[in-house]
Design a protein around this motif. Sequence first.
Motif, mmCIF file in Angstrom:
data_model
loop_
_atom_site.group_PDB
_atom_site.id
_atom_site.type_symbol
_atom_site.label_atom_id
_atom_site.label_comp_id
_atom_site.label_asym_id
_atom_site.label_seq_id
_atom_site.Cartn_x
_atom_site.Cartn_y
_atom_site.Cartn_z
ATOM 1 N N ARG B 245 75.098 -12.885 -7.323
ATOM 2 C CA ARG B 245 76.022 -13.274 -6.254
ATOM 3 C C ARG B 245 75.388 -13.050 -4.897
ATOM 4 O O ARG B 245 74.509 -12.226 -4.745
ATOM 5 N N ALA B 246 75.932 -13.765 -3.921
ATOM 6 C CA ALA B 246 75.444 -13.620 -2.543
ATOM 7 C C ALA B 246 75.806 -12.239 -2.002
ATOM 8 O O ALA B 246 76.822 -11.665 -2.357
ATOM 9 N N GLN B 247 74.986 -11.728 -1.134
ATOM 10 C CA GLN B 247 75.272 -10.471 -0.462
ATOM 11 C C GLN B 247 74.826 -10.651 0.983
ATOM 12 O O GLN B 247 73.632 -10.743 1.253
ATOM 13 N N PRO B 248 75.773 -10.746 1.917
ATOM 14 C CA PRO B 248 75.381 -11.082 3.290
ATOM 15 C C PRO B 248 74.456 -10.029 3.886
ATOM 16 O O PRO B 248 74.622 -8.842 3.635
ATOM 17 N N SER B 249 73.494 -10.481 4.635
ATOM 18 C CA SER B 249 72.577 -9.522 5.243
ATOM 19 C C SER B 249 73.005 -9.140 6.659
ATOM 20 O O SER B 249 72.633 -8.083 7.148
ATOM 21 N N SER B 250 73.835 -9.942 7.313
ATOM 22 C CA SER B 250 74.311 -9.584 8.652
ATOM 23 C C SER B 250 75.562 -8.701 8.541
ATOM 24 O O SER B 250 76.267 -8.773 7.538
ATOM 25 N N GLN B 252 79.256 -7.217 8.574
ATOM 26 C CA GLN B 252 80.508 -7.931 8.301
ATOM 27 C C GLN B 252 81.632 -7.570 9.260
ATOM 28 O O GLN B 252 82.686 -8.187 9.260
ATOM 29 N N LEU B 255 83.195 -9.826 13.455
ATOM 30 C CA LEU B 255 82.963 -11.274 13.443
ATOM 31 C C LEU B 255 83.792 -11.939 14.522
ATOM 32 O O LEU B 255 84.965 -11.603 14.731
ATOM 33 N N SER B 258 87.813 -13.045 14.310
ATOM 34 C CA SER B 258 88.562 -12.345 13.272
ATOM 35 C C SER B 258 89.599 -11.407 13.892
ATOM 36 O O SER B 258 89.589 -11.179 15.077
#
Lengths: 70, 258
Positions: B245-250, B252, B255, B258
Motif C-alpha cells: 500500500r501507499a505510504q505518503p512521504s510528506s 499529513q 494540509l 483541511s
Amino acid sequence: MKLIINGKDRESAAENLAALWQEETSELDLPGPQGFAIALNGTVVRQVDWAQTPLSRNDRVEIIRAFAGG
Amino acid sequence: MNTPIEALTIAGTSLSSRLLIGTAGYPSQRIMVDAIEASGSDLVTLSVRRISLQGHGSDTLRLLAGRRFLPNTAGCETARDAILTAELAREALGTNWIKLEVIGDRETLYPDVGELLEATRQLVDKGFVVLPYCNDDPVICARLADLGAAAVMPMGSLIGSGMGVANPANLELICARSPVPVIVDAGIGTASDAVIAMECGASGVLLNTAVAKADDPVRMALAMRHAVEAGWNARLAGRIPRRGRAQPSSPQLGLVGS
C-alpha cells in the motif's frame, strides 16, 4: 623426427623446446616467449628450461599462447 | 560524498574495483583497451589456446600491461584438461590465479559439477588461487569453498545469454552463507542486471559479452562500473521493505484546506 604438436603429427628438426618454439613462431616476429607456455608429454616445462629440454621421436608437445578471453 | 567503495579482497589481494572484465569479442583492440579503462576493473580475464598464426595474442598482452590477469580454462570438459590448462596459463602469464571452468554441455555451457569439484581440489593442492565458475546452487558453492576455492562464481544465467540474474533468491542464499567472496559470473546483459547481482549480496561481478557486444562498449563499461558501485552501496545502505500500500512521504498534518 616425428612429433605430435598440438594434436597433429608433424616433422621437425628441432632438438629442444627452445628451438621448436623458434621454429613454430618464426613468422610471428616476436621479441620473446612472453605469453607462451609449452607442455611436453602432459607436463609443463618452464621457459628457462626449454633450451635444456631435448625432444624425442613421438613426443607430444602442446604449445599455447595467451589470448583474449572471458 | 564521493569516496571509493570498500576494496574486494580475494586470497589476501585487495582489488579496488568489484568489477572483473573479459577481453574477448570487442570490435577492435583499441576499443577493448578503452572499455577496460572505463570499467575501472583491476582484474581482466584471458584464455590460453594452442598457437595459430592468426589473431593477436601478444598484442593483447602488451596492451594490457600493468593489469592483473585472471586466465581461464574455458572450453575444458574434464578436470585433467582444466588442470593442464591452468598450469600452462600459470607459466604463460606468471600468475597462479585461475578462473576455473569445466563445462559439461557444449550447448548450455553448464558446469560439470563432479569434474569442477575434482579440479578445484587438485588445483588448490598445487597452490593455485582458484575461482570456479559454478551453478547458482548453495550446496555446490559451499563444497567449493570447503575445498579451498578463493571465491565462488555462480552463474547469473547462461554464459553470453544476457538474461541477467535468473534466480535472485538462490543468489541471496549463496551470498548469505558463503565464507568466501561471491562473484556473479555470466548472464549479465545490462547495467541493471549488475545492480541486482550486487543488491543480492554479491561481492563482485564478472562480465564480458555485455560490454564487448554493446553498441558502444566504452559507454557500457562505464555504466557497469557505476552499476556495480550503486548495487554495492544500495546493499550496504539497506533497502526499505516492500509494501502493498501507499505510504505518503510528506507530513499529513497542516494540509491546506483541511
